[in-house]
Write a protein that holds these residues in place. Structure first.
Motif, PDB file in Angstrom:
ATOM      1  N   LEU A 251      -3.592   6.082  -6.976  1.00 17.76           N
ATOM      2  CA  LEU A 251      -2.207   5.812  -6.578  1.00 17.76           C
ATOM      3  C   LEU A 251      -1.422   5.339  -7.798  1.00 17.76           C
TER       4      LEU A 251
ATOM      5  N   TYR B 268      -5.589   9.183  11.797  1.00 10.54           N
ATOM      6  CA  TYR B 268      -4.665   9.801  10.831  1.00 10.54           C
ATOM      7  C   TYR B 268      -5.399  10.514   9.700  1.00 10.54           C
TER       8      TYR B 268
ATOM      9  N   ARG C  99      -8.845   3.021  10.987  1.00 14.35           N
ATOM     10  CA  ARG C  99      -8.299   4.198  10.321  1.00 14.35           C
ATOM     11  C   ARG C  99      -9.067   4.481   9.033  1.00 14.35           C
TER      12      ARG C  99
ATOM     13  N   ARG D 187      -9.091  11.323  -1.643  1.00 18.00           N
ATOM     14  CA  ARG D 187      -8.531  10.248  -0.830  1.00 18.00           C
ATOM     15  C   ARG D 187      -8.734  10.493   0.651  1.00 18.00           C
ATOM     16  N   SER D 188      -8.714  11.754   1.059  1.00 15.84           N
ATOM     17  CA  SER D 188      -8.840  11.995   2.494  1.00 15.84           C
ATOM     18  C   SER D 188     -10.294  11.958   2.952  1.00 15.84           C
TER      19      SER D 188
ATOM     20  N   ALA E 170       0.371  -1.368   7.470  1.00 17.04           N
ATOM     21  CA  ALA E 170       0.896  -0.017   7.225  1.00 17.04           C
ATOM     22  C   ALA E 170       0.500   0.949   8.327  1.00 17.04           C
TER      23      ALA E 170
ATOM     24  N   MET F 160      -8.331   3.274   2.477  1.00 14.64           N
ATOM     25  CA  MET F 160      -7.644   2.063   2.033  1.00 14.64           C
ATOM     26  C   MET F 160      -7.141   1.283   3.239  1.00 14.64           C
TER      27      MET F 160
ATOM     28  N   PHE G 127      -4.433  -1.916   4.145  1.00 16.95           N
ATOM     29  CA  PHE G 127      -3.284  -2.511   3.459  1.00 16.95           C
ATOM     30  C   PHE G 127      -3.018  -3.943   3.903  1.00 16.95           C
TER      31      PHE G 127
ATOM     32  N   ASP H  32       0.001   8.499   1.429  1.00 18.98           N
ATOM     33  CA  ASP H  32      -0.478   8.950   0.137  1.00 18.98           C
ATOM     34  C   ASP H  32      -1.960   8.594  -0.046  1.00 18.98           C
ATOM     35  N   ALA H  33      -2.295   7.370   0.331  1.00 15.97           N
ATOM     36  CA  ALA H  33      -3.655   6.877   0.115  1.00 15.97           C
ATOM     37  C   ALA H  33      -4.670   7.640   0.970  1.00 15.97           C
ATOM     38  N   PHE H  34      -4.193   8.275   2.035  1.00 11.72           N
ATOM     39  CA  PHE H  34      -5.105   9.077   2.847  1.00 11.72           C
ATOM     40  C   PHE H  34      -5.039  10.546   2.466  1.00 11.72           C
TER      41      PHE H  34
ATOM     42  N   PHE I 257       1.456   3.447  11.380  1.00 13.11           N
ATOM     43  CA  PHE I 257       2.624   4.279  11.637  1.00 13.11           C
ATOM     44  C   PHE I 257       3.192   3.919  13.002  1.00 13.11           C
TER      45      PHE I 257
ATOM     46  N   ALA J  98       0.635   4.501   2.350  1.00 16.81           N
ATOM     47  CA  ALA J  98      -0.534   4.686   3.212  1.00 16.81           C
ATOM     48  C   ALA J  98      -0.807   6.174   3.411  1.00 16.81           C
TER      49      ALA J  98
ATOM     50  N   ASN K  92      -8.014   4.649  -6.787  1.00 15.22           N
ATOM     51  CA  ASN K  92      -7.873   5.899  -6.019  1.00 15.22           C
ATOM     52  C   ASN K  92      -6.720   6.736  -6.540  1.00 15.22           C
TER      53      ASN K  92
END
Lengths: 606, 348
Positions: free
Chosen positions: B75, B127, B175, B102-103, B114, B108, B110, A184-186, B116, A182, B73
């Protein structure tokens, strides 16, 4: 299979390192020493009860009132059994070792968690560090870092660090991979993922590692005592070698108090430092057992807790007890100030004649204006330290047999100041109430009485080999008697037990030994002279020290003691009790007027 | 131009992935490769996703759909083929540019949320903004807005483990929305939720989509979910995309027996609409005739049954403007609800 000279290679590596990297070892040594001195100055400075209060306040902050009260009681107990200074020295050693160990372990663990190669490289090294017996690397550590605190700190780091590395690696590896994905994906950069996601989530596991590192460090305290680190270790080590059960217990209980305190505090820190831990703890508290007793549950907020600790520390500083001076030195008679404050380090090990002679010389040298200090080590450590010059003189070298190995290895660094006691002997002894046994030959046919055994000492001791291979077969006793290996203290404990019960017992012993003045024992004579001629006890000096301290060298060369003299001195020390050695020596000196002048004559007429 | 294009994407795991691609292209069977320790997760996947579309990739577990999503993306890097996002090749971006993408552009959601666990709900929602480097105050404002959007206003100071599964996934959604990314990748995002809550979340996603018009690639193994959400659906089997089309295309005209067997349990009456089975009017229909019963083109078949029962005449199907589009006779309606695919019913 050819003999693989692994040991020789190891020795070569050690001497190569010593030759080429002494600057590095000296630097490390100096850093560790300063760290230790600093911490010890802070912890050992304030008066015991005030420091106990500070430590209790810390416990109050971390865990609440019950722990604080228990902590205060525990530390008061340590002070009560007169182990306070030693406990603070041990605590300092643990703090320094654990801090350095963690400073190395956490980055290493992070590295191992992020790279399979690193993990594969690090693991076998950690295995070796954790399992290699500490004694194996203690002696090289002394060679590298000299006697005292530093090798103890190094050994402790070696022993305690692996668990820190492993727990850090484990903690990071067990962070849910989906969370890392997650991040990483951001678009989180790897370093930031480590700092903001992996480390915080691994923190509870890492803190469990911290806790374990500290506990393991504490468990090395006793071993540290053998290489001359001050603290509870030397108390316990000393007590063990003299079968002083009471003192051993007091030292042991002090270690336990420290251990439990450190465990609870670091455990609580584990909860406090991570957001996850705080949440878990908060949930647990709402359903806690102590409901209804608000006082017991109360824990000050961080600000309050910290100010409690700081305030007490300021009081401590304010009362000027930080860095308090040691005991005032005894006045030196006018005209006899030969030493002019020069320091002399006298090495000793926990053999009674060693303690007696070393402390007698300390008294004599102090009276002559030297600043003498007696430091107690394991024999191997003491001889190594003497070669390095950490110790100036050693009063208890048994030559030519018992300590021959050390002389062979380090002989070029020693100056032999001659023998002061003749002659030691090795023997088997039995209590005098066992009638009709006065020579080795008399043991024949009475094995049933003695349970078919002779109680021995350490299996590696030269005396044991001699007895087993030569003396017992020589008298035809090897079939009837089994030589039981134990340890010197184990043998003495067995002797004490059987003596109290008036049971026949045969023990491996040597003279001089205080056991002869404590118990009525018969030395079994050796008509066939199989034990060989006994050793003499020599004074050895470090070569450079002998040159630096010519007066001491010459005094020691002229020094002699008889068995009754030595026996009475040992008895006086024994009577004064543990921790009062100096007082015992003073009483003995007072009872033997003129002895100091004989030992250390002053002026022409001396 | 399409928002997102996948061109012949392969993803092969194993020791020699390129070699694996070559052999698959040469006709080697996927199972044969797997026996040798090489796994072809995605085989020759090509598709385009339009701006504002919900594109669902549906397949059973092990069909390669999650891996396909991760190539979008970066990954997972495609072993062969490429992914174009707004015309830029994602797989050729430098690490730094990929992180920026990605930012800022692609976010994404999940399967297991996922979230935190060491961050509050607000900090979780913010985030992505934190990664973007926004100052705290702005970050928190926008995170709070995103939370409000998903119906979690007032929960900012809570912790993830204090929330139910559905609420946690809303935080996950917030998010993803907070960064203002224009492409949302949703990986089985509702699969871990209870059926009722899953339905709520699907409704909420559709409602949000009406307002936000994001481009969404949604992975699921649940055909009903695919049909409900997807503007278009790609069906995956054993690493390959076997059919791409609207829900009705797939129901009405399955590309293979596999797809046909897959869709046979779907409640056709809720997926098929009047438009999908209507026929050209044989005669002019007088819409003003009071006997005439009308239905909208988008009305599911299930809602045609009652009106059909009220008249013997065919139902008139009208578009948004009320113009006649087609008619549905009763027998056509009944046949369409039967087991057989609609095409065959027509032929009969």
């Amino acid at each position: 299979m050819p003999r693989i000279r692994l040991g020789n290679w190891a020795e070569d590596v050690v001497s190569w390192l010593t030759r080429h990297f002494s600057w590095l070892f000296d630097a490390v040594s100096s850093v560790v020493n300063h760290l230790y001195d600093g911490v010890e100055w802070v912890l050992g400075g304030p008066s015991p009860l005030l420091m106990a209060g500070i430590l209790a306040a810390l416990a109050f902050w971390m865990r609440g009132l019950p722990t604080a009260l228990a902590a205060f009681a525990g530390f008061a107990l340590i002070d009560g059994v007169a182990q306070w200074d030693q406990a603070m020295q041990s605590l300092s050693l643990v703090v320094v070792s654990a801090a350095v160990a963690l400073l190395l372990a956490v980055p290493l663990g992070v590295w191992a968690a992020r790279s399979r190669v690193a993990s594969a490289l690090v693991r076998p090294v950690l295995d070796v560090m954790q399992t290699l017996p500490a004694f194996v690397y203690l002696i090289p550590a002394i060679i590298f870092f000299s006697l005292g605190t530093v090798p103890a700190v190094i050994a402790t780091i070696v022993f305690a660090m692996p668990v820190g590395v492993r727990m850090t690696e484990l903690g990071i590896r067990q962070v849910d991979p989906e969370l890392v994905e997650a991040a990483d994906a951001f678009g989180t950069a790897p370093a930031r993922t480590l700092l903001r996601v992996q480390l915080p989530l691994a923190l509870p596991t890492i803190m469990a590692g911290v806790n374990q590192v500290i506990m393991l460090a504490l468990s090395m305290v006793v071993i540290g005592g053998m290489v001359g680190a001050e603290g509870l270790g030397s108390t316990v080590f000393g007590a063990i070698s003299q079968v002083d059960i009471g003192l051993g217990f007091e030292g042991g209980v002090s270690v336990v108090v420290l251990a439990v305190y450190l465990d609870r505090i670091t455990g609580a820190m584990g909860e406090q430092v991570s957001a996850l831990g705080r949440r878990t703890a908060a949930r647990a508290r709402t359903g806690g057992r102590l409901r209804g007793f608000a006082v017991l549950r109360y824990r000050p907020r961080p600000a309050v807790g910290l100010s409690c600790v700081v305030a007490l520390a300021l009081v401590a500083a304010g009362t000027g007890v930080f860095g308090g001076d040691g005991q005032p030195s005894a006045p030196v008679a006018a005209g006899s100030d030969v030493g002019k404050g020069r320091t002399v380090t006298i090495g000793s090990f926990n053999w009674d004649e060693s303690i007696a002679s070393a402390n007698l010389w300390k008294a004599a040298l102090d009276a002559r204006g030297f600043k003498a200090a007696v430091k107690t080590y394991d024999p191997g450590a003491a001889f190594t330290g003497l070669a390095r010059g950490d110790i100036d003189v050693l009063t208890d070298a048994w030559l030519p047999t018992t300590h021959a190995a050390y002389l062979k290895q380090y002989g070029k660094d020693y100056t032999d100041l001659g023998k002061w006691y003749e002659r030691t002997s090795l023997e088997v002894a039995v209590p005098s109430y066992v009638k009709g046994v006065t020579t080795m030959a008399d043991l024949k046919g009475r094995s049933k009485e003695f349970g078919g055994r002779i109680v021995g000492i350490e299996p590696g001791a030269g005396e044991m080999g001699l007895l087993k291979d030569k003396v017992l077969p020589g008298y035809g006793l090897d079939k009837d008697y089994r030589l039981v290996s134990s340890s010197t203290s184990g043998m003495l404990a067995e002797l004490a037990r059987d003596y109290a019960a008036r049971k026949p017992v045969a023990v491996v012993l040597w003279s001089p030994h205080w056991a002869y003045s404590t118990y009525h024992l018969t030395k079994l004579s050796d008509p066939k002279s199989l034990w060989g001629p006994g050793d003499s006890i020599h004074d050895l000096a470090n070569k450079a020290s002998a040159a630096r301290l010519p007066e001491v060298s010459s005094w020691m060369r002229g020094f002699h003691m008889t068995e009754p003299q030595l026996g009475s001195l040992e008895a006086a020390i024994q009577a004064a009790g543990q921790g009062n050695t100096a007082q015992g020596v003073r009483q003995w000196v007072a009872a033997h007027p003129g002895v100091l002048d004989t030992m250390a004559p002053v002026g022409a007429g001396g | 131009m399409s928002k997102l294009v996948a061109e012949h994407v392969f993803k092969v795991f194993g020791r020699r992935p390129k070699e694996g691609v070559r052999r698959i292209q040469a006709g080697t069977d996927r199972d044969e490769l797997r026996a040798e320790g090489t796994t072809a997760a995605v085989i020759d996947a090509s598709f385009e996703v339009q701006q504002g579309e919900i594109f669902v990739v549906m397949g059973l577990s092990g069909s390669g759909k999650s891996t396909l999503l991760r190539t979008l993306n970066g990954l997972a890097q495609p072993t062969s083929g490429r992914v174009l996002f707004d015309g830029r090749d994602v797989s050729s971006l430098a690490a730094k540019d990929l992180r920026h993408l990605r930012s800022h552009r692609i976010s994404m959601v999940f399967q297991h949320f996922a979230l935190f666990p060491h961050r509050s709900v607000l900090d979780n929602a913010g985030y992505g903004l934190e990664v973007q480097g926004l100052p705290r105050q702005e970050r928190e404002e926008r995170a709070a807005q995103a939370l409000e959007l998903v119906g979690l206003a007032g929960w900012e100071r809570s912790w993830p483990d204090e929330l139910s599964g559905g609420m946690q996934q809303r935080v996950g959604l917030a998010r993803a929305l907070a960064t203002d990314a224009d492409l949302l990748l949703m990986d089985e995002s509702f699969s871990a939720l209870d059926p009722l809550i899953r339905r709520d979340m699907q409704d909420q996603l559709l409602t949000l989509q009406q307002r936000l018009r994001k481009t969404i690639v949604f992975i699921t193994h649940d055909l009903n979910e695919a049909m409900r959400l997807g503007d278009r659906i790609a069906v995956m089997r054993d690493g390959r995309i076997v059919q791409i089309g609207t829900a009705q295309d797939i129901l009405v005209d399955p590309a293979s027996d596999y797809v046909a067997s897959f869709v046979q349990d779907v409640d056709r009456s809720r997926v098929l609409t009047a438009a999908s089975i209507m026929q050209k009017p044989p005669v002019a229909v007088d819409l003003s005739d009071p006997q005439c019963v009308t239905a909208h083109t988008d009305t599911p078949l299930a809602e045609l049954l009652t009106p059909a029962s009220r008249t013997r005449q065919p139902l008139a199907v009208v578009d948004d403007e009320g113009r006649l589009s087609g008619v549905i006779a009763r027998d056509t309606l009944l046949a369409a609800l039967g087991d057989q695919p609609v095409k065959e019913a027509h032929r009969a």
